[in-house]
Motif scaffolding. Structure first.
Motif, short mmCIF file in Angstrom:
data_model
loop_
_atom_site.label_atom_id
_atom_site.label_comp_id
_atom_site.label_asym_id
_atom_site.label_seq_id
_atom_site.Cartn_x
_atom_site.Cartn_y
_atom_site.Cartn_z
N PRO A 1 0.81 -1.21 0.00
CA PRO A 1 0.00 0.00 0.00
C PRO A 1 0.85 1.26 0.00
CG PRO A 1 0.10 -0.92 2.20
CD PRO A 1 0.88 -1.86 1.31
N GLY A 2 0.19 2.38 -0.31
CA GLY A 2 0.85 3.69 -0.24
C GLY A 2 1.96 3.86 -1.26
N GLN A 3 1.89 3.16 -2.35
CA GLN A 3 2.92 3.23 -3.39
C GLN A 3 2.30 3.84 -4.65
OE1 GLN A 3 6.35 1.99 -3.09
NE2 GLN A 3 5.63 2.26 -0.95
N MET A 4 2.54 5.13 -4.83
CA MET A 4 1.95 5.81 -5.97
C MET A 4 2.99 5.98 -7.06
SD MET A 4 -0.01 9.45 -5.91
CE MET A 4 -0.91 10.05 -7.31
N LEU A 5 2.60 5.60 -8.24
CA LEU A 5 3.51 5.72 -9.37
C LEU A 5 3.79 7.20 -9.61
CD1 LEU A 5 4.89 3.77 -11.40
CD2 LEU A 5 3.06 4.33 -13.01
N GLY A 6 5.09 7.56 -9.71
CA GLY A 6 5.45 8.95 -9.92
C GLY A 6 5.73 9.68 -8.60
N ARG A 7 5.17 9.21 -7.52
CA ARG A 7 5.41 9.84 -6.22
C ARG A 7 6.37 8.98 -5.39
NH1 ARG A 7 0.42 9.84 -2.25
NH2 ARG A 7 1.26 7.75 -1.85
N ASP A 8 6.03 7.70 -5.28
CA ASP A 8 6.83 6.82 -4.43
C ASP A 8 7.70 5.86 -5.23
OD1 ASP A 8 5.38 7.70 -1.96
OD2 ASP A 8 3.70 6.77 -3.06
N VAL A 9 7.36 5.70 -6.47
CA VAL A 9 8.08 4.72 -7.28
C VAL A 9 7.95 5.14 -8.75
CG1 VAL A 9 6.07 3.21 -7.51
CG2 VAL A 9 8.36 2.23 -7.71
N THR A 10 8.99 4.81 -9.55
CA THR A 10 8.93 5.18 -10.96
C THR A 10 8.79 3.94 -11.83
OG1 THR A 10 11.31 4.98 -11.29
CG2 THR A 10 10.48 7.13 -10.53
N LEU A 11 8.28 4.16 -13.02
CA LEU A 11 8.12 3.05 -13.95
C LEU A 11 9.48 2.45 -14.29
CD1 LEU A 11 6.21 1.37 -15.66
CD2 LEU A 11 6.29 3.13 -17.43
N GLU A 12 10.50 3.31 -14.42
CA GLU A 12 11.85 2.84 -14.73
C GLU A 12 12.34 1.89 -13.66
OE1 GLU A 12 13.94 2.93 -17.36
OE2 GLU A 12 12.07 3.62 -18.28
N ALA A 13 12.13 2.29 -12.40
CA ALA A 13 12.59 1.46 -11.29
C ALA A 13 11.86 0.12 -11.28
CB ALA A 13 12.35 2.19 -9.96
#
Lengths: 433, 438
Positions: free
Chosen positions: B211-223
């Motif tokens: 939970p709490g993992q927002m794409l662009g805020r907490d994590v990137t597509l590249e990662a």
């Protein structure tokens, strides 16, 4: 309103609808309610000798159901009356006294000796009853004691007991037949030979309605065990109709009055039995399912039908379909029909297609947009598509006109009647004139 | 103590008892006997049109026959093998425009087999028995990231887990479920069904909830691409389209999706609603917001749609539901101004024809609360787009190798729960096939 008055063996009743010998006619209370509801007559539940029999103290009935738990078939293991003989006789006498215009027939079952028959017939005669019915039909319990269907399955016994009955009473004698035999004409002929005034049929059919798959025991289950019972209700009607017709069209049995029994639920069922030769009908399961009030529908329905047909007496229905009951070998093989699907009515369920394609003649085509059509060059007119179609009259069987060519066989449809007895493929064919 | 006549946006317009009655199950589960009667009406059609109409291709005649013969658990397995969220879809699918519209009994007599309710009967029976009828294949050692725990993501994750892959499912929110949990009217999914369904789905094993993992805020597509063998995007549509009219920012002008989410998460008696509520939009969200505002105790609720009734995205069933609850529906009117002094007091509409050409006449509606429900958009970049959504080919393949997308964020398909499930499932099959080939 048509005149529904019935005269069966000289027994008058205001309509041809009688209640069959069964739980609904077991005692005065029920029979009075039945007469108040409008039933034309009753066959009082079977009397026996004292000490009276006993019934199980667990379930007596089992059933099968259709959609929405509509009861289609009922099975019972109840025996004959479980009340003292004198009590029944008193009640019969009182009810008959109060309802002189209704038919009062008394069902009987005693051991296969002349003395007990003479004894009980004298007793019944004193009640003022109109007739007796000899119960040679019940297939459960009593048959283990040499009565009921144990008698009805042996023509010689039927003839013997019937003769005793006729010798010991002035009342008309109706013999009730069991369907648990191979050829219904044999016991009917025995009854006639013994002097029976009429036969009534069918009694119930040996049956196990279901098996409890947790207990691994037949239903209804009494303390873990089940015994076969007698099957009745709408499900048995086709079997009963055939047996009535078999008797009606037998050359040696012509004229033997028949009281029709077996799954009669509506006026239409009753009319069908009568068309196949029954002089009147007896009803049980329908009353046990819905109560006595159903007779009102039977009266209004038969009346309306008779008015529509212009029949002034129920006797005009009796036997009217018998001449059209044929042997297979006499069916017209030159009659050719084809199924026809009404595209306006079709709801595109495809059941006709699945049935024909999987199990029959691959005679229905299905297009990409679910249009179903009959392939006349494959259709043998078997009628399965009509039977599985959920829409009434959507698929019909259309007779081909003589002179047309049947695309399936390539043969011209002949105008003349021709049956198997003269067919070239029949090794025993008679030479045509 | 507030009541329905109280002006402004207030809580407690209705008693707790009234609220409980208003928000009760819209279609309570069929009883055993009702299910038998309803299932008996199925004709078991050949190559049944209802199957074709179902976006997840559930074998409807088979599952109904299984109900009719007393084996609802087997029926549920038939359903769930095609649609793992069959329980929710049974509640929220617009069946009247899908399977039940295609039912031959609809053509025959205007009364289709109750497919949706039978589906619910079967799936509820199985879930009540605590049965999860699927098991995992041997572990593959592959790891897949699923972004978004809505219908598309959950369906994708379950299918991947079943194939033996290990799945991490990431979501910006603290609870899984996506629109099932936050975006559907409360009376369609009572008693915490959305969470119960997720818990049941997770029983397959091999799915880790992050939970709490927002794409662009907490994590990137590249990662994610670097850390996992494949990525599935089931982001949904986070942005809400603005009205774009004067006064759009006045107090009391809100997003319908937020109102619905609050309704689903909060205590109904503590939830505020206006006396004169106007909902702008013509889709399911607009209807859900309007009906629930009315059920909360708003005195006047008006749903205003800019085109004709026939073009509303909300199904006829939904429109009738709204009308039956007392929602007034105005068509062919689009907002031109929000009036008020700080807070909204009136909203003004111009009457328009079906091509949105103004007739020159306007109308003002009293409003202390306005809900926007005029569509949502994706706030995302980094992949080729198709309009305002992620462009996909085949079973959800995006422009980037190793990245799939499905559900509302992906282009194509109706924005329905059932469509999202189908897309998530099909992407999972494609991911599995692709990984297997690699």
């Amino acid at each position: 309103m048509a005149d529904l008055t019935s005269d069966f063996l000289g027994i008058k009743s205001p309509n041809p609808f009688w209640l069959a010998s069964a739980p609904p006619t077991d005692k005065e209370y029920n029979v009075r309610r039945a007469f108040e509801a409008g039933w034309g007559g009753v066959v009082w539940k079977t009397l026996g000798l004292d000490p009276h029999i006993v019934n199980v103290n667990g379930p007596r009935y089992g059933a099968i159901w259709g959609a929405d738990r509509r009861l289609l078939g009922l099975n019972n293991i109840e025996l004959i009356t479980d009340r003292p003989l004198e009590v029944n006789l008193q009640e019969i006498k009182m009810v008959k006294r109060d309802y002189p215009d209704r038919a009062m027939v008394v069902s009987l079952m005693v051991p296969c000796e002349e003395a007990p028959w003479r004894f009980i017939l004298e007793k019944v005669e004193d009640t003022g009853a109109d007739a007796v019915e000899l119960n040679f039909g019940c297939p459960h319990g009593m048959s283990e004691r040499g009565m009921g269907s144990a008698v009805g399955q042996v023509p010689e016994y039927i003839e013997m007991v019937t003769r005793w009955a006729k010798a010991n009473t002035r009342m008309p004698v109706i013999v009730k037949l069991t369907p648990n035999i191979t050829d219904i004409r044999k016991p009917a002929a025995a009854a006639k030979a013994g002097g029976a005034d009429a036969v009534s049929l069918i009694n119930t059919i040996n049956s196990i309605t279901s098996v409890n798959l947790d207990l691994f025991a037949p239903e209804p289950t009494i303390d873990g065990k089940g015994a076969h019972g007698g099957y009745c209700g709408p499900a048995v009607k086709p079997i009963a109709l055939n047996m009535v017709a078999e008797i009606a069209r037998d050359a040696d049995l012509v004229g033997l009055p028949v009281s029709g029994i077996g799954g009669i639920t509506t006026w239409r069922d009753a009319a069908e039995f009568m068309a196949l030769g029954a002089g009147n009908v007896q009803v049980c399961t329908a009353a046990m399912t819905y109560g006595f009030k159903i007779v009102q529908e039977m009266i209004s329905g038969l009346s309306e039908y008779m008015d529509e047909k212009g029949f002034s007496s129920v006797n005009e229905i009796v036997g009217r379909a018998v001449p059209n009951c044929s042997d297979w070998q006499h069916l017209n093989l030159n009659y050719v029909a084809k199924a026809k699907i009404d595209q306006e009515l079709c709801i595109k369920c495809g059941r006709c297609y699945a049935a024909c394609e999987d199990t029959s003649h691959q005679a229905i085509a299905m297009s990409d947009d679910r249009v179903f059509s009959v392939k006349d060059d494959e259709c043998v007119a078997c009628n399965l598509c009509v039977n599985v179609c959920p829409v009434e009259d959507c698929i019909t069987m259309e007779a081909m006109t003589p002179g047309q060519t049947d695309p399936r066989t390539g043969r011209v449809v002949e105008p003349d009647y021709a049956n198997w007895t003269t067919h070239p493929n029949n090794p025993a064919a008679e030479a045509a004139e | 103590m507030a009541d329905q006549l109280s002006a402004g946006i207030v809580a407690g317009r209705l008693s707790p008892e009234e609220l409980e009655a208003n928000f009760a199950d819209l279609h309570p589960r069929l009883s055993d006997h009702e299910a038998l009667v309803a299932s008996d009406r199925c004709y078991f059609c050949h190559d049944a049109p209802c199957i074709t109409a179902c976006p997840t291709d559930i074998d409807i005649p088979l599952f109904i026959r299984q109900i009719a013969t007393g084996t609802p658990e087997a029926a549920a397995k038939t359903i769930l093998s095609q649609n793992i969220l069959g329980g929710m879809c049974a509640r929220v699918c617009p069946t009247e425009t899908l399977c039940e519209e295609a039912c031959v009994r609809e053509a025959a007599e205007g009364k289709p087999v109750k497919i949706g309710q039978l589906q619910r009967y079967a799936t509820d029976t199985l879930m009540a028995a605590g049965i999860h009828p699927f098991s995992r294949a041997a572990p593959t050692g592959r790891r897949i990231a699923v972004v978004g725990a809505g219908p598309a993501g959950l369906a994708c994750a379950h299918r991947l887990a079943m194939k033996g892959h290990d799945v991490d499912i990431l979501d910006a929110r603290e609870k899984p479920g996506g629109l099932n949990e936050f975006g559907i009217a409360a009376y369609k999914t009572v008693d915490g069904f959305a969470q119960a369904e997720v818990d049941w789905l997770m029983q397959i094993g091999g799915i880790t909830w992050k939970p709490g993992q927002m794409l662009g805020r907490d994590v990137t597509l590249e990662a994610l691409k670097g850390a996992y063998d494949a990525v599935f995007l089931g982001l949904g549509l986070a942005g809400v389209n603005a009205l774009g009219v004067e006064g759009d920012d006045r107090k009391g002008v809100l997003d319908a999706v937020d109102f619905i989410a609050d309704l689903r998460q909060g205590d109904l008696s503590g939830l505020s609603v206006g006396r004169d509520v106007v909902v702008i939009g013509g889709g399911m969200t607009a209807v859900d917001a309007a009906v629930q505002a009315k059920l909360l105790g708003a005195l006047n609720v008006t749903l205003v749609y800019r085109r004709s009734r026939a073009r509303m995205n909300a199904s006829v069933f939904e429109q009738d539901l709204a009308a039956s609850k007392g929602v007034r529906i105005i068509c062919n009117a689009q907002p031109v101004a929000v009036h008020g002094n700080g807070a909204v007091r009136e909203i003004e509409f111009a009457y328009v024809d079906d091509d949105l050409k103004e007739t020159g006449e306007t109308v003002r509606l009293a409003a202390d609360q306005v809900f926007r429900a005029i569509g949502q958009s994706l706030e995302f970049d980094g992949l080729a787009m198709d309009g305002r959504k992620i462009a996909v080919t085949g079973a959800g393949r995006t422009s980037m190798d190793g990245v799939w997308a499905g559900g509302d964020c992906a282009a194509g398909g109706d924005d329905l729960t059932v469509t999202a499930v189908a897309e998530g499932r099909d992407a999972a099959e494609d991911i599995h096939a692709t990984l297997g080939a690699g």
